[in-house]
Design a protein around this motif. Structure first.
Motif, PDB file in Angstrom:
ATOM      1  N   ASP C 267       0.878  -1.175   0.000  1.00  0.00           N
ATOM      2  CA  ASP C 267       0.000   0.000   0.000  1.00  0.00           C
ATOM      3  C   ASP C 267       0.911   1.219   0.000  1.00  0.00           C
ATOM      4  O   ASP C 267       1.394   1.652   1.040  1.00  0.00           O
ATOM      5  CB  ASP C 267      -0.880  -0.036   1.257  1.00  0.00           C
ATOM      6  CG  ASP C 267      -2.012   0.968   1.147  1.00  0.00           C
ATOM      7  OD1 ASP C 267      -2.075   1.660   0.121  1.00  0.00           O
ATOM      8  OD2 ASP C 267      -2.814   1.056   2.086  1.00  0.00           O
ATOM      9  N   CYS C 268       1.141   1.769  -1.188  1.00  0.00           N
ATOM     10  CA  CYS C 268       2.194   2.769  -1.321  1.00  0.00           C
ATOM     11  C   CYS C 268       1.652   4.172  -1.544  1.00  0.00           C
ATOM     12  O   CYS C 268       0.757   4.389  -2.363  1.00  0.00           O
ATOM     13  CB  CYS C 268       3.098   2.403  -2.501  1.00  0.00           C
ATOM     14  SG  CYS C 268       4.018   0.907  -2.178  1.00  0.00           S
ATOM     15  N   ASN C 269       2.218   5.117  -0.809  1.00  0.00           N
ATOM     16  CA  ASN C 269       1.900   6.530  -0.976  1.00  0.00           C
ATOM     17  C   ASN C 269       3.102   7.191  -1.637  1.00  0.00           C
ATOM     18  O   ASN C 269       4.097   7.481  -0.984  1.00  0.00           O
ATOM     19  CB  ASN C 269       1.623   7.139   0.409  1.00  0.00           C
ATOM     20  CG  ASN C 269       1.176   8.573   0.300  1.00  0.00           C
ATOM     21  OD1 ASN C 269       1.376   9.214  -0.735  1.00  0.00           O
ATOM     22  ND2 ASN C 269       0.555   9.078   1.348  1.00  0.00           N
ATOM     23  N   LEU C 270       2.992   7.417  -2.939  1.00  0.00           N
ATOM     24  CA  LEU C 270       4.147   7.925  -3.686  1.00  0.00           C
ATOM     25  C   LEU C 270       4.386   9.403  -3.436  1.00  0.00           C
ATOM     26  O   LEU C 270       5.372   9.969  -3.915  1.00  0.00           O
ATOM     27  CB  LEU C 270       3.975   7.642  -5.186  1.00  0.00           C
ATOM     28  CG  LEU C 270       3.840   6.158  -5.549  1.00  0.00           C
ATOM     29  CD1 LEU C 270       3.728   5.988  -7.053  1.00  0.00           C
ATOM     30  CD2 LEU C 270       5.009   5.352  -5.034  1.00  0.00           C
ATOM     31  N   GLU C 275      10.989   4.988  -0.158  1.00  0.00           N
ATOM     32  CA  GLU C 275      11.481   4.044   0.850  1.00  0.00           C
ATOM     33  C   GLU C 275      10.346   3.517   1.727  1.00  0.00           C
ATOM     34  O   GLU C 275      10.476   2.469   2.352  1.00  0.00           O
ATOM     35  CB  GLU C 275      12.545   4.720   1.742  1.00  0.00           C
ATOM     36  CG  GLU C 275      13.814   5.107   1.006  1.00  0.00           C
ATOM     37  CD  GLU C 275      14.414   3.931   0.265  1.00  0.00           C
ATOM     38  OE1 GLU C 275      14.692   2.917   0.916  1.00  0.00           O
ATOM     39  OE2 GLU C 275      14.572   4.017  -0.978  1.00  0.00           O
ATOM     40  N   ASP C 276       9.251   4.279   1.804  1.00  0.00           N
ATOM     41  CA  ASP C 276       8.125   3.849   2.641  1.00  0.00           C
ATOM     42  C   ASP C 276       7.187   2.898   1.905  1.00  0.00           C
ATOM     43  O   ASP C 276       6.184   2.450   2.461  1.00  0.00           O
ATOM     44  CB  ASP C 276       7.345   5.074   3.130  1.00  0.00           C
ATOM     45  CG  ASP C 276       8.210   5.945   4.035  1.00  0.00           C
ATOM     46  OD1 ASP C 276       9.068   5.381   4.729  1.00  0.00           O
ATOM     47  OD2 ASP C 276       8.026   7.172   4.029  1.00  0.00           O
ATOM     48  N   GLN C 331      -1.665  -1.111  -4.098  1.00  0.00           N
ATOM     49  CA  GLN C 331      -1.939   0.029  -4.936  1.00  0.00           C
ATOM     50  C   GLN C 331      -0.963   1.138  -4.595  1.00  0.00           C
ATOM     51  O   GLN C 331      -0.400   1.170  -3.510  1.00  0.00           O
ATOM     52  CB  GLN C 331      -3.381   0.503  -4.768  1.00  0.00           C
ATOM     53  CG  GLN C 331      -3.746   0.817  -3.337  1.00  0.00           C
ATOM     54  CD  GLN C 331      -5.139   1.390  -3.237  1.00  0.00           C
ATOM     55  OE1 GLN C 331      -6.055   0.953  -3.923  1.00  0.00           O
ATOM     56  NE2 GLN C 331      -5.321   2.390  -2.390  1.00  0.00           N
ATOM     57  N   ALA C 332      -0.760   2.030  -5.572  1.00  0.00           N
ATOM     58  CA  ALA C 332       0.111   3.175  -5.349  1.00  0.00           C
ATOM     59  C   ALA C 332      -0.674   4.427  -5.671  1.00  0.00           C
ATOM     60  O   ALA C 332      -1.310   4.507  -6.722  1.00  0.00           O
ATOM     61  CB  ALA C 332       1.339   3.079  -6.247  1.00  0.00           C
ATOM     62  N   GLY C 333      -0.657   5.392  -4.755  1.00  0.00           N
ATOM     63  CA  GLY C 333      -1.388   6.633  -4.966  1.00  0.00           C
ATOM     64  C   GLY C 333      -0.445   7.808  -5.037  1.00  0.00           C
ATOM     65  O   GLY C 333       0.598   7.830  -4.386  1.00  0.00           O
ATOM     66  N   LYS C 334      -0.788   8.790  -5.877  1.00  0.00           N
ATOM     67  CA  LYS C 334       0.024   9.997  -6.010  1.00  0.00           C
ATOM     68  C   LYS C 334      -0.931  11.160  -6.239  1.00  0.00           C
ATOM     69  O   LYS C 334      -1.964  10.990  -6.882  1.00  0.00           O
ATOM     70  CB  LYS C 334       0.974   9.837  -7.200  1.00  0.00           C
ATOM     71  CG  LYS C 334       2.217  10.703  -7.129  1.00  0.00           C
ATOM     72  CD  LYS C 334       3.155  10.336  -8.253  1.00  0.00           C
ATOM     73  CE  LYS C 334       4.520  10.994  -8.030  1.00  0.00           C
ATOM     74  NZ  LYS C 334       5.485  10.507  -9.018  1.00  0.00           N
ATOM     75  N   PHE C 335      -0.556  12.360  -5.725  1.00  0.00           N
ATOM     76  CA  PHE C 335      -1.440  13.515  -5.858  1.00  0.00           C
ATOM     77  C   PHE C 335      -1.822  13.749  -7.306  1.00  0.00           C
ATOM     78  O   PHE C 335      -0.998  13.702  -8.204  1.00  0.00           O
ATOM     79  CB  PHE C 335      -0.755  14.765  -5.309  1.00  0.00           C
ATOM     80  CG  PHE C 335      -1.598  15.991  -5.476  1.00  0.00           C
ATOM     81  CD1 PHE C 335      -2.620  16.255  -4.578  1.00  0.00           C
ATOM     82  CD2 PHE C 335      -1.406  16.843  -6.550  1.00  0.00           C
ATOM     83  CE1 PHE C 335      -3.423  17.371  -4.743  1.00  0.00           C
ATOM     84  CE2 PHE C 335      -2.210  17.954  -6.726  1.00  0.00           C
ATOM     85  CZ  PHE C 335      -3.224  18.219  -5.815  1.00  0.00           C
ATOM     86  N   ASN C 336      -3.125  14.025  -7.502  1.00  0.00           N
ATOM     87  CA  ASN C 336      -3.623  14.310  -8.843  1.00  0.00           C
ATOM     88  C   ASN C 336      -4.842  15.187  -8.685  1.00  0.00           C
ATOM     89  O   ASN C 336      -5.674  14.959  -7.804  1.00  0.00           O
ATOM     90  CB  ASN C 336      -3.969  12.995  -9.556  1.00  0.00           C
ATOM     91  CG  ASN C 336      -4.286  13.207 -11.018  1.00  0.00           C
ATOM     92  OD1 ASN C 336      -5.216  13.932 -11.350  1.00  0.00           O
ATOM     93  ND2 ASN C 336      -3.517  12.574 -11.891  1.00  0.00           N
ATOM     94  N   VAL C 337      -4.960  16.215  -9.551  1.00  0.00           N
ATOM     95  CA  VAL C 337      -6.004  17.221  -9.334  1.00  0.00           C
ATOM     96  C   VAL C 337      -7.402  16.697  -9.688  1.00  0.00           C
ATOM     97  O   VAL C 337      -8.388  17.134  -9.100  1.00  0.00           O
ATOM     98  CB  VAL C 337      -5.652  18.529 -10.079  1.00  0.00           C
ATOM     99  CG1 VAL C 337      -6.008  18.421 -11.547  1.00  0.00           C
ATOM    100  CG2 VAL C 337      -6.313  19.728  -9.415  1.00  0.00           C
TER     101      VAL C 337
END
Lengths: 396, 396, 396
Positions: C267-270, C275-276, C331-337
């Protein structure tokens, strides 16, 4: 200044804004409006909330499937080339012995026994294999023909009139047709025990597909039957029934092989009794039998032996059979206030559509449109001219 | 009273409420407002409805994959220790013979032939195995060294200078390096026929990945080629091409093994011709070659024989190779009024954002803000003081 | 006319509509209103946007898992019927040698050695097998008993007092109980290296589950330990630990077999450091041990040999063991408008709920309800009577 800021900050908590509304008494618009609202509310309550269970929070399934086939078949050696009469049991006809969510049962065979590493004539059905002189074969020496069975030595074998290859000899005879009567057609009566344990981790619910079965002996004798109130939960399936329930013919399918899907669907409503959380089985043929080219499912495997002198020997099997893929899907829903609110919230958004559509009728279609427009709108002229605006008559 | 209730119940159906609006004619706010509305409508129609096909109801895919490898390779015994020259065909190098959605092809080998149950010196590369006297080995008698090959007898073998173990003897030699020239490098030219039958159960559409191929002979000779208009639908792939299309080097990868993914994507628009519902192939290496430690993919398996005297003998294979995982994803969409309405509905909700942002401009930024505020708001004092309120001037 | 059309088309761009609002200063309604708004805004910002990361666009995972077991076990022939003392290594106890996302390790065995095709008495535990005269057996001649081991010859074997069958002889003895002390209980100390390479294709991020390990020798000696800051990322698991971490007893489970799940969750917060982005392991038993009937997991497989005279012989193994299913989710999440706007948009829709609820209070509950109603609503009579309406007093 400071006290003013505090006072106005506090006063914000004692304020309430609500839109001003034109309340129109009109049969035409009223009926249209109520009808649209009814459709939307009907959709929200009837479809999104009740039918689609929008008041439930759902959990996805974690599943484990193990299978166990029972049954023996007698292969009559007089009907199949190259193989002696023998009894085939589960250790013989399930290849590989154990698979994850799948199961393969051999139904038909082409056997090439006693192959040894050596040099022999290529199968004459391979394009390019036929020869009369060494010259034909010499060009590809050290390579294999496309779809060939060995590496060409460059010599033409005058007995078979094909190029000689280094290979497992004798080579599988390309003329051998797959037996019209599947050699293990008795597999139709084999049974498979599909054991399915599931878990809904969020709700901590564990279930398995052995239901309504009282004891070990009943479990051993029952057979799945969708129209029987008890045996529709029996986890033991006759292979022939699985194929028949998918609308296929077992003999036909077992001749050249195929792929079946056993779909287990756990659709559980945890607001009801846990007893109603039961599996539903669906059977479907996944590879199409309709196509003329490249039909069925087969693969080659070998059993390896050693001659007393230590030479390696193998028996090559071209195995046709039915692959059963077991797919488990499911979800469990239970009442939860968050999805309920979300559905109501998004439903209210849709209700604005009714107002927009009715506004079109009221402001552009009806005879009294000018009156309505006058009541609905208060015209204000932009800032560039706001002096003059103030002198305008207030048209309410 | 009763008739009154009925009358007012009926009258509800002839009513319509619509918000009263301040209609402002101002270039500044108008332009901001129309721009925001344009962006939101553009997003809804352009992105959510057209680009993301928000007007379609989608069905998920049910898929069956079967694979068939063709090709033979000659293993030159003079280049590899412990193995005689031999021809390897599909029954030899595909292990296990049949897998679900996957395929493993051996490309490199370390062979330890003729192992028998017995007592012999442990491999000297195992930490703790080296000894000069029995005392070193006696401590762990009856146990195995970590990553060891057998159970220690407590005796030091003076020939190998390692502790004696009960094991399959001789033990696999830890000094043996994996051959630099992969022994089955010829597998680069092998072909794999990936047969993929799919179904969209809701729309009752069945397709398979054999398209544009006219007959059996064309199917047998075609090879997948993404840049060819016909052969981009050929379901027969050269193994070396699969690896190359993922940007990897076959020789490199086949030396220590690896994992490849063949992704088949069926993204079908059933509003168009069914002929356009075709698979798209993507190739990707799933295990990273970049890491220095623990790279590649290998496993051990054995072939079991019996000596003429009945003793069990086995040949141990440490098989390096390429595992091909075939993943099928896809969906089929067709026009449906429910998702269309849902998208329009949630879009209308977003339109309210334009009004909120413009209200900020109108009520707090523009010079004429006080005028607008006066027109927009009708102040009413709370119930505690509603008497006085009635005496206030109506500021409209 | 034309210039008029153009002019009004242009003027549309300089207009702005905003609802007219009744601004009520009331402690009661104000507090209710602000409270409801706070709850909804808190839900949107706190739950939907921050907690559920509604500001991120997520990508799904592509994963490859390979496993490698290490360890040897000594099977003491004096404790198990029909098998000689022998050392079992990975090529012996992992069946099949290689599986996709799964692994089976034998823990217990029932062995039936030296079976040959022939005629012998059926197992007396099979219902219907017992006989005293040929008459009992003659009825089913040519068929097999349900769950039987062979095809009945119609003769009653007077030694075993069971019907004779054509089968692999001798038949597996149905009296044999699965050994109480699992024959390969030492598998508790085996280790499995679960190598998991993942990829988030959209963000082009590749990771693997070997983290914080500096070199090859540390990787070889580490063991997974969830409470150790470094070894919680060690990809080598002791089989006994996996079972213990699922709260099960290894000896108990290995006696009759079972199915374990190793769940790897990425469960990744890009938006944070790469490293996390680390795996989290969960262990769970998938088949329930609670049920009295049909527990555990076992299957039959055989090793095939040839006698010096060429007769086929096999050793049948009924293998009990633990199947480890490795499931990778993530899943990997990254900021998106775009998702941020969507969440704000749907949140604004929910805010309308506060207004609706407060309107109920204001218009139906409060003492001053008539005053508010008067201010909020402008009544207009329908089009059928709009003449008269114009004469009505404007009640604002």
């Amino acid at each position: 200044m400071a006290p003013n800021v505090v006072r106005s900050a506090i006063s914000i908590f004692f304020e309430y804004d609500t839109p001003r509304i034109v309340h129109i008494k009109s049969k035409k618009v009223g009926v249209i409006n109520r009808f649209l609202q009814l459709v939307i509310i009907g959709y929200i309550i009837g479809y999104a909330i009740i039918f689609k269970k929008g008041y439930q929070k759902v959990d996805t399934i974690q599943s484990a499937v193990t299978t166990k086939v029972k049954g023996v078949a007698f292969l009559n050696g007089s009907e199949v080339p190259n193989i002696e009469s023998s009894l085939w049991d589960v250790a013989d006809y399930v290849v590989p012995a154990q698979e994850n969510n799948a199961l393969f049962v051999i139904t038909n065979l082409i056997v090439t026994p006693n192959q040894r590493q050596g040099i022999c004539g290529e199968d004459k059905n391979i394009p390019g294999a036929n020869c009369t002189t060494d010259a034909t074969c010499a060009l590809m020496t050290g390579k294999s023909l496309p779809t060939g069975n060995g590496i060409l030595t460059g010599v033409c074998n005058t007995t078979s009139n094909t190029c000689e290859v280094r290979s497992w000899c004798p080579i599988e005879n390309g003329d051998t047709k797959v037996p019209k009567n599947p050699v293990l057609l008795q597999s139709k009566d084999f049974t498979v025990f599909i054991k399915n344990n599931i878990e809904f981790p969020y709700y901590n619910i564990k279930r398995r597909n052995i239901l309504g079965i009282q004891n070990d002996s009943q479990l051993k004798t029952c057979r799945y039957n969708p129209s029987d109130p008890i045996y529709k939960f029996c986890p033991i399936f006759v292979l022939g029934d699985i194929v028949a329930m998918a609308g296929e013919d077992y003999k036909n399918m077992s001749q050249s092989g195929g792929v079946m899907q056993v779909l287990i669907n756990w659709d559980c409503n945890l607001d009801l009794s846990l007893e109603d959380c039961v599996p539903k089985y669906t059977f479907r043929r996944l590879d199409s039998a309709d196509f003329s080219i490249s039909k069925g499912f087969n693969f080659r495997y070998a059993k390896y032996y050693r001659d007393p002198d230590g030479t390696e020997v193998r028996t090559l099997y071209k195995a046709f059979g039915i692959k059963y893929i077991i797919t488990v899907i499911g979800q469990a829903g239970k009442f939860n206030v968050v999805p309920l609110l979300l559905n109501i919230g998004s439903g209210l958004g849709l209700l604005a559509m009714a107002t927009i559509l009715c506004d079109v009728v009221v402001l552009y279609v009806l005879k009294a449109k000018n009156v309505y427009r006058e009541k609905k709108y208060l015209n204000v002229v932009g800032d560039d001219a706001y002096k003059t605006m103030e002198n305008e008559t207030d048209n309410n």
